[in-house]
Design a protein around this motif. Structure first.
Motif, PDB file in Angstrom:
ATOM      1  N   PRO A   2       0.831  -1.206   0.000  1.00 42.60           N
ATOM      2  CA  PRO A   2       0.000   0.000   0.000  1.00 42.60           C
ATOM      3  C   PRO A   2       0.868   1.260   0.000  1.00 42.60           C
ATOM      4  CG  PRO A   2       0.103  -0.943   2.197  1.00 42.60           C
ATOM      5  CD  PRO A   2       0.785  -1.917   1.288  1.00 42.60           C
ATOM      6  N   ARG A   3       0.316   2.310  -0.539  1.00 41.31           N
ATOM      7  CA  ARG A   3       1.012   3.595  -0.509  1.00 41.31           C
ATOM      8  C   ARG A   3       1.091   4.119   0.919  1.00 41.31           C
ATOM      9  NH1 ARG A   3      -1.456   7.500  -2.254  1.00 41.31           N
ATOM     10  NH2 ARG A   3      -3.562   6.596  -2.473  1.00 41.31           N
ATOM     11  N   ARG A   4       2.172   4.765   1.235  1.00 40.87           N
ATOM     12  CA  ARG A   4       2.363   5.252   2.595  1.00 40.87           C
ATOM     13  C   ARG A   4       1.292   6.250   2.998  1.00 40.87           C
ATOM     14  NH1 ARG A   4       8.665   5.563   4.357  1.00 40.87           N
ATOM     15  NH2 ARG A   4       9.255   3.500   3.582  1.00 40.87           N
ATOM     16  N   GLY A   5       0.797   6.995   2.063  1.00 38.70           N
ATOM     17  CA  GLY A   5      -0.232   7.971   2.390  1.00 38.70           C
ATOM     18  C   GLY A   5      -1.622   7.506   2.010  1.00 38.70           C
ATOM     19  N   GLY A   6      -1.787   6.192   1.879  1.00 35.61           N
ATOM     20  CA  GLY A   6      -3.067   5.645   1.445  1.00 35.61           C
ATOM     21  C   GLY A   6      -4.106   5.605   2.553  1.00 35.61           C
ATOM     22  N   ASP A   7      -5.217   4.956   2.231  1.00 30.44           N
ATOM     23  CA  ASP A   7      -6.346   4.835   3.157  1.00 30.44           C
ATOM     24  C   ASP A   7      -5.901   4.079   4.413  1.00 30.44           C
ATOM     25  OD1 ASP A   7      -8.685   4.399   4.477  1.00 30.44           O
ATOM     26  OD2 ASP A   7      -9.723   3.423   2.811  1.00 30.44           O
ATOM     27  N   PRO A   8      -5.991   4.686   5.582  1.00 30.04           N
ATOM     28  CA  PRO A   8      -5.562   4.015   6.806  1.00 30.04           C
ATOM     29  C   PRO A   8      -6.394   2.780   7.136  1.00 30.04           C
ATOM     30  CG  PRO A   8      -6.684   6.060   7.317  1.00 30.04           C
ATOM     31  CD  PRO A   8      -6.456   6.066   5.841  1.00 30.04           C
ATOM     32  N   ALA A   9      -7.673   2.772   6.764  1.00 29.89           N
ATOM     33  CA  ALA A   9      -8.521   1.609   7.014  1.00 29.89           C
ATOM     34  C   ALA A   9      -8.038   0.411   6.191  1.00 29.89           C
ATOM     35  CB  ALA A   9      -9.971   1.932   6.676  1.00 29.89           C
ATOM     36  N   GLU A  10      -7.653   0.680   4.951  1.00 33.03           N
ATOM     37  CA  GLU A  10      -7.137  -0.396   4.097  1.00 33.03           C
ATOM     38  C   GLU A  10      -5.807  -0.898   4.638  1.00 33.03           C
ATOM     39  OE1 GLU A  10      -5.606  -1.064  -0.495  1.00 33.03           O
ATOM     40  OE2 GLU A  10      -6.983   0.582  -0.040  1.00 33.03           O
ATOM     41  N   MET A  11      -4.980   0.033   5.102  1.00 34.95           N
ATOM     42  CA  MET A  11      -3.699  -0.335   5.680  1.00 34.95           C
ATOM     43  C   MET A  11      -3.913  -1.228   6.907  1.00 34.95           C
ATOM     44  SD  MET A  11      -0.341   0.308   5.375  1.00 34.95           S
ATOM     45  CE  MET A  11      -0.152   1.962   4.673  1.00 34.95           C
ATOM     46  N   LEU A  12      -4.881  -0.897   7.720  1.00 33.23           N
ATOM     47  CA  LEU A  12      -5.161  -1.669   8.923  1.00 33.23           C
ATOM     48  C   LEU A  12      -5.626  -3.078   8.570  1.00 33.23           C
ATOM     49  CD1 LEU A  12      -5.454  -1.858  11.976  1.00 33.23           C
ATOM     50  CD2 LEU A  12      -7.774  -0.906  11.739  1.00 33.23           C
ATOM     51  N   ARG A  13      -6.498  -3.182   7.556  1.00 35.83           N
ATOM     52  CA  ARG A  13      -6.997  -4.513   7.137  1.00 35.83           C
ATOM     53  C   ARG A  13      -5.836  -5.376   6.638  1.00 35.83           C
ATOM     54  NH1 ARG A  13     -11.319  -1.471   5.035  1.00 35.83           N
ATOM     55  NH2 ARG A  13     -10.432  -1.524   2.928  1.00 35.83           N
ATOM     56  N   LEU A  14      -4.925  -4.781   5.869  1.00 38.54           N
ATOM     57  CA  LEU A  14      -3.788  -5.529   5.346  1.00 38.54           C
ATOM     58  C   LEU A  14      -2.892  -6.021   6.485  1.00 38.54           C
ATOM     59  CD1 LEU A  14      -2.072  -6.575   3.034  1.00 38.54           C
ATOM     60  CD2 LEU A  14      -0.982  -4.320   2.884  1.00 38.54           C
ATOM     61  N   LYS A  15      -2.629  -5.152   7.475  1.00 40.05           N
ATOM     62  CA  LYS A  15      -1.803  -5.561   8.604  1.00 40.05           C
ATOM     63  C   LYS A  15      -2.453  -6.695   9.384  1.00 40.05           C
ATOM     64  CE  LYS A  15      -1.110  -1.423  10.435  1.00 40.05           C
ATOM     65  NZ  LYS A  15      -0.526  -0.392  11.343  1.00 40.05           N
ATOM     66  N   GLN A  16      -3.779  -6.643   9.506  1.00 41.56           N
ATOM     67  CA  GLN A  16      -4.489  -7.710  10.214  1.00 41.56           C
ATOM     68  C   GLN A  16      -4.387  -9.034   9.463  1.00 41.56           C
ATOM     69  OE1 GLN A  16      -8.368  -5.891  10.498  1.00 41.56           O
ATOM     70  NE2 GLN A  16      -7.975  -5.050  12.548  1.00 41.56           N
ATOM     71  N   ILE A  17      -4.524  -8.961   8.144  1.00 39.01           N
ATOM     72  CA  ILE A  17      -4.418 -10.176   7.323  1.00 39.01           C
ATOM     73  C   ILE A  17      -3.024 -10.777   7.451  1.00 39.01           C
ATOM     74  CG2 ILE A  17      -4.281 -11.006   4.935  1.00 39.01           C
ATOM     75  CD1 ILE A  17      -6.615  -9.147   4.270  1.00 39.01           C
ATOM     76  N   LEU A  18      -2.007  -9.972   7.280  1.00 32.54           N
ATOM     77  CA  LEU A  18      -0.640 -10.487   7.306  1.00 32.54           C
ATOM     78  C   LEU A  18      -0.261 -11.001   8.694  1.00 32.54           C
ATOM     79  CD1 LEU A  18       1.204  -7.888   5.042  1.00 32.54           C
ATOM     80  CD2 LEU A  18       0.459 -10.206   4.460  1.00 32.54           C
ATOM     81  N   ARG A  19      -0.670 -10.288   9.740  1.00 38.02           N
ATOM     82  CA  ARG A  19      -0.365 -10.754  11.091  1.00 38.02           C
ATOM     83  C   ARG A  19      -1.069 -12.084  11.390  1.00 38.02           C
ATOM     84  NH1 ARG A  19      -0.318  -5.015  13.119  1.00 38.02           N
ATOM     85  NH2 ARG A  19       1.883  -4.613  13.633  1.00 38.02           N
ATOM     86  N   SER A  20      -2.285 -12.257  10.838  1.00 36.41           N
ATOM     87  CA  SER A  20      -3.030 -13.497  11.095  1.00 36.41           C
ATOM     88  C   SER A  20      -2.363 -14.708  10.444  1.00 36.41           C
ATOM     89  CB  SER A  20      -4.468 -13.372  10.585  1.00 36.41           C
ATOM     90  OG  SER A  20      -4.515 -13.425   9.164  1.00 36.41           O
ATOM     91  N   GLN A  21      -1.545 -14.451   9.405  1.00 35.44           N
ATOM     92  CA  GLN A  21      -0.890 -15.538   8.678  1.00 35.44           C
ATOM     93  C   GLN A  21       0.574 -15.702   9.069  1.00 35.44           C
ATOM     94  OE1 GLN A  21      -2.876 -17.423   6.337  1.00 35.44           O
ATOM     95  NE2 GLN A  21      -4.292 -16.227   7.592  1.00 35.44           N
ATOM     96  N   ALA A  22       1.111 -14.763   9.807  1.00 35.77           N
ATOM     97  CA  ALA A  22       2.550 -14.730  10.078  1.00 35.77           C
ATOM     98  C   ALA A  22       3.001 -15.863  10.993  1.00 35.77           C
ATOM     99  CB  ALA A  22       2.935 -13.393  10.680  1.00 35.77           C
ATOM    100  N   LYS A  23       4.241 -16.303  10.804  1.00 37.34           N
ATOM    101  CA  LYS A  23       4.823 -17.346  11.647  1.00 37.34           C
ATOM    102  C   LYS A  23       4.820 -16.926  13.115  1.00 37.34           C
ATOM    103  CE  LYS A  23       9.008 -20.125  12.217  1.00 37.34           C
ATOM    104  NZ  LYS A  23      10.339 -20.457  11.661  1.00 37.34           N
TER     105      LYS A  23
END
Length: 357
Positions: free
Chosen positions: A38-59
């Motif tokens: 995501p772009r650094r200045g992008g939608d914070p809600a989208e950024m939050l969803r992406l972080k949640q997805i990646l953290r849920s899958q992370a080792k």
């Protein structure tokens, strides 16, 4: 934004290449998984969803799976923030457990180790046969290497497969000849026959394909012999019978059995690519011979094979007229070529070549 399914799909796409590198002695790790960040200045809600997805899958969360790096960044719009960074797999277990392939990968590596331990020069071969190595069990692969060793020590034994003293069940060679021949081609090519018509021929074994089946369609040619014979080539050459005016080779056994009486004719069964054995029958070299096969890829390949041994062979009912007359029986085939196209083309007439193409 990447989804969980897309992340798994991307991970799965790295599975085979990672295994191949391991089998070749290379270190493929870390295995990077690219994704659209995501772009650094992008939608914070989208950024939050992406972080949640990646953290849920992370080792770090699950105990296996991708390593996800998070980076601290300053944005004009939102100030300091944590954004997702590189995603990668650090070990084979992390990758294979994540995509549900751990058991398969373990089998492949174990079976490849058995082959490479016995035949180090076959190591590159293991990297090209992942699907085959995923099958069976270690006992089977140990037996496969044992059979390979047997053929290295006793090449071209010229016995029937079930006569071999291998200490294995009678169908083992029949069921596993593929990898056995392929490994031999890597480690002891000189033990294999070239050219060959079937796997038994390749290994220098006897098979039923050496028996030639035929009928005397003119009883006057051999009144003292059975009119329907099944015998090795050497017996056909030894039998005393009047040289036929012409010989008809047919691929279909029902056709062979139902052919009517034909003056001066001997009919022989082709048996697919083993048809070239018929060229060893001496009388065929002094007699006009016709080949009647299917009007398809394999039919023309077989015609080319026999003509490479008997240049004067003519095709029978393998032309445009026959195809047109039997148009209601035509079907679409989807088969791979067995012989090199250049070889086939060189042994077909222009009309046959046009129909083959």
């Amino acid at each position: 934004m990447i989804t969980i399914q897309e992340l798994k799909t991307k991970a799965a796409s790295r599975y085979e290449s990672t295994l191949k590198k391991l089998l070749l002695g290379e270190d493929p790790f870390p295995v990077a998984i690219p994704y659209k960040r995501p772009r650094r200045g992008g939608d914070p809600a989208e950024m939050l969803r992406l972080k949640q997805i990646l953290r849920s899958q992370a080792k770090e969360t699950v105990g296996f799976g991708p390593m996800v790096k998070f980076e601290e960044a300053n944005t004009r719009r939102y100030g300091a923030a944590t954004i997702p960074g590189a995603v990668s797999f650090e070990t084979l277990e992390d990758l294979t457990r994540y995509i549900g392939k751990k058991a398969e990968a373990d089998r492949i590596l174990e079976h490849a180790k058995i082959v490479a331990r016995e035949f180090p020069t076959a190591r590159p071969w293991t990297a090209t046969r992942l699907q085959r190595l995923s099958k069976d069990d270690p006992t089977t692969w140990l037996a496969i290497t044992r059979v390979v060793s047997h053929f290295i020590q006793h090449p071209r034994p010229w016995v029937y497969p079930r006569e071999l003293s291998l200490g294995l069940h009678t169908k083992f060679l029949e069921q596993n000849h593929g990898p056995i021949i392929e490994i031999l081609a890597q480690v002891a090519l000189e033990t294999l026959n070239e050219p060959y018509t079937n796997w038994q021929d390749r290994l220098g074994l006897r098979s039923s394909s050496e028996l030639v089946e035929g009928r005397f369609l003119d009883p006057a040619l051999a009144p003292h012999l059975p009119q329907h014979m099944l015998a090795p080539v050497k017996e056909w050459n030894r039998c005393a019978f009047t040289a036929p005016t012409w010989v008809l080779i047919t691929e279909n056994r029902t056709s062979l059995l139902t052919l009517p009486a034909l003056p001066g004719c001997v009919a022989l069964l082709g048996k697919g690519y083993a048809v070239t054995r018929l060229a060893q029958i001496e009388k065929l070299h002094a007699t006009q011979t016709y080949y009647w096969g299917d009007i398809d890829q394999h039919g023309f390949e077989i015609l080319a094979s026999i003509r490479s041994h008997l240049p004067k062979v003519r095709s029978c009912l393998m032309d445009e007229e026959t195809l047109t007359r039997c148009h209601n029986l035509v079907q679409i085939e989807n088969v791979d070529a067995t012989l090199p196209p250049d070889f086939v083309a060189a042994n077909l007439t222009s009309a046959e070549k046009a129909l083959w193409e």
